[in-house]
Design a protein around this motif. Structure first.
Motif, short mmCIF file in Angstrom:
data_model
loop_
_atom_site.label_atom_id
_atom_site.label_comp_id
_atom_site.label_asym_id
_atom_site.label_seq_id
_atom_site.Cartn_x
_atom_site.Cartn_y
_atom_site.Cartn_z
N ASP A 52 11.68 -25.96 7.75
CA ASP A 52 10.51 -26.69 8.21
C ASP A 52 10.62 -26.77 9.72
OD1 ASP A 52 9.37 -27.31 5.72
OD2 ASP A 52 10.57 -29.13 5.51
N LEU A 53 9.66 -26.20 10.43
CA LEU A 53 9.67 -26.35 11.88
C LEU A 53 9.58 -27.83 12.25
CD1 LEU A 53 7.19 -23.50 12.89
CD2 LEU A 53 9.65 -23.54 13.36
N PRO A 54 10.31 -28.27 13.26
CA PRO A 54 10.17 -29.66 13.71
C PRO A 54 8.71 -30.02 13.96
CG PRO A 54 12.11 -28.72 14.71
CD PRO A 54 11.42 -27.59 13.96
N TRP A 66 6.44 -29.51 22.52
CA TRP A 66 6.29 -28.62 21.36
C TRP A 66 5.87 -27.23 21.85
CZ3 TRP A 66 8.13 -31.12 17.24
CH2 TRP A 66 8.13 -32.51 17.30
N THR A 67 6.77 -26.62 22.60
CA THR A 67 6.48 -25.34 23.24
C THR A 67 7.15 -24.19 22.47
OG1 THR A 67 8.44 -25.44 24.65
CG2 THR A 67 6.42 -26.48 25.48
N VAL A 68 6.81 -22.96 22.87
CA VAL A 68 7.47 -21.80 22.28
C VAL A 68 8.98 -21.89 22.53
CG1 VAL A 68 7.69 -19.28 22.34
CG2 VAL A 68 5.43 -20.34 22.52
N LYS A 69 9.36 -22.32 23.73
CA LYS A 69 10.79 -22.45 24.04
C LYS A 69 11.46 -23.47 23.14
CE LYS A 69 14.17 -23.28 27.66
NZ LYS A 69 15.04 -24.07 26.76
N ASP A 70 10.80 -24.61 22.91
CA ASP A 70 11.37 -25.62 22.01
C ASP A 70 11.63 -25.04 20.63
OD1 ASP A 70 11.32 -27.80 23.84
OD2 ASP A 70 9.18 -28.08 23.47
N GLY A 96 4.36 -16.18 14.97
CA GLY A 96 4.53 -14.87 15.58
C GLY A 96 5.17 -14.96 16.95
N SER A 97 4.72 -15.92 17.76
CA SER A 97 5.30 -16.09 19.09
C SER A 97 6.75 -16.55 19.01
CB SER A 97 4.48 -17.10 19.90
OG SER A 97 4.36 -18.32 19.20
N ILE A 98 7.06 -17.35 18.01
CA ILE A 98 8.42 -17.89 17.87
C ILE A 98 9.40 -16.78 17.52
CG2 ILE A 98 9.87 -19.50 16.60
CD1 ILE A 98 7.32 -21.21 16.16
N ALA A 181 0.39 -31.30 16.03
CA ALA A 181 -0.36 -30.12 15.59
C ALA A 181 -1.20 -29.53 16.71
CB ALA A 181 -1.24 -30.49 14.40
N VAL A 182 -1.90 -30.37 17.45
CA VAL A 182 -2.76 -29.87 18.52
C VAL A 182 -1.93 -29.36 19.69
CG1 VAL A 182 -4.58 -30.45 20.17
CG2 VAL A 182 -4.62 -31.43 17.87
N THR A 183 -0.88 -30.10 20.04
CA THR A 183 -0.07 -29.72 21.20
C THR A 183 0.64 -28.39 20.98
OG1 THR A 183 0.28 -32.05 21.76
CG2 THR A 183 1.78 -30.45 22.75
N CYS A 184 1.25 -28.22 19.81
CA CYS A 184 1.98 -26.96 19.57
C CYS A 184 1.01 -25.79 19.49
CB CYS A 184 2.87 -27.06 18.34
SG CYS A 184 2.06 -26.82 16.76
N LEU A 185 -0.17 -26.00 18.91
CA LEU A 185 -1.15 -24.92 18.83
C LEU A 185 -1.63 -24.53 20.22
CD1 LEU A 185 -2.69 -23.17 16.76
CD2 LEU A 185 -4.53 -24.86 16.86
N GLU A 186 -1.85 -25.51 21.05
CA GLU A 186 -2.30 -25.25 22.42
C GLU A 186 -1.26 -24.44 23.19
OE1 GLU A 186 -4.28 -27.72 26.14
OE2 GLU A 186 -3.08 -28.80 24.66
N ASN A 187 0.01 -24.78 23.01
CA ASN A 187 1.08 -24.07 23.69
C ASN A 187 1.27 -22.66 23.15
OD1 ASN A 187 1.86 -26.11 25.52
ND2 ASN A 187 3.03 -27.15 23.93
#
Length: 260
Positions: A52-54, A66-70, A96-98, A181-187
């Motif tokens: 489960d992703l954090p 909640w970035t790709v790097k995180d 996909g980005s992860i 949900a919104v923040t990670c999608l935006e990033n």
């Protein structure tokens, strides 16, 4: 063994046996249970790990970014604390980005990257108009998440998508933590796939549905090597909608990789 990344719990399941590891990473608003059919099928031959992703499922939510790097750091925690080697990264939708970023940053543990219904529009230019459209969506979603997301959620389904699957996906997404949900999608939406994939020195497979087209011409123009396996008519969740065909295509990708 409990696994944490900087104090955030990462919930996972591990079949524990097998020389080659299949690490399944779910998409936006859902969780690792979407891979149940794959766990039962592939754990007979491979070590299968699902997480489960954090911010989602039963993993922790106790961080502010909640970035790709995180998320890449989260996967690195799984790789190192379980000491996973010979790993095939399998990522659905936003993951996909992860999986691409993880393979770029930790190549010694990764042997292949497999995207599931993603990387379809790597040639799409990030125009000011598109950025404005996205910004409006993110703003509205932060104000009224359920209403905003509900307007577009049917675009995730094909006419053939079972009503129970539609119900499950809809409930899981709409019950997500709104801010996360919104923040990670935006990033993750802004990840520069075309640029990053040029540096990816790993085999790349895509198992995509016909729900939206895969821009194969963009891969050719940019000189990015890939292998596309077509799911045919499903919605955005082929592993749920046609698990038998999905498993056969995933097995085909793995077998092709091992023949090289």
């Amino acid at each position: 063994m409990n696994i944490h990344n900087k104090g955030v719990l990462i919930n996972y399941n591990d079949s524990k046996t097998g020389d080659t590891v299949l690490l399944f990473i779910h998409g936006w608003g859902i969780n690792q249970t979407y891979w149940t059919n794959q766990v039962s099928f592939f754990s007979k031959r491979f070590r299968v790990v699902t997480i489960d992703l954090p911010g989602f499922g039963k993993s922790g939510k106790n961080r502010k970014t909640w970035t790709v790097k995180d998320y890449t750091d989260d996967i690195h925690a799984i790789l190192t604390q379980l000491d996973l080697k010979n790993v095939i990264l399998i990522g659905h939708s936003m993951s996909g980005s992860i999986i691409v970023e993880t393979a770029l940053n930790y190549p010694s543990r990764i042997i292949c990257v497999i995207g599931i219904d993603n990387l379809k529009d790597i040639g799409l230019p990030l125009t000011p108009e598109l950025e404005k459209e996205w910004a409006v969506f993110y703003t509205n979603a932060r104000k009224d998440f359920k209403r905003t997301v509900s307007k577009d959620i049917n675009t995730l389904f094909a006419p053939s998508t079972d009503s129970l699957i539609q119900k499950r996906v809809t409930e899981d997404i709409l019950n997500s933590d709104t801010i996360i949900a919104v923040t990670c999608l935006e990033n993750l939406d802004k990840y520069p796939f075309a640029q990053k994939l040029k540096s990816l020195n790993k085999p790349l497979y895509l198992i995509n549905s016909d729900l939206t087209p895969t821009d194969t011409l963009a891969f050719q123009k940019k000189g990015i090597d890939y292998h596309l396996l077509n799911m045919g008519t499903t919605g955005h969740y082929p592993m749920l909608e046609k698990p038998d065909r999905f498993n056969l295509l995933l097995q085909e990708a793995i077998d092709s990789l091992r023949e090289k």
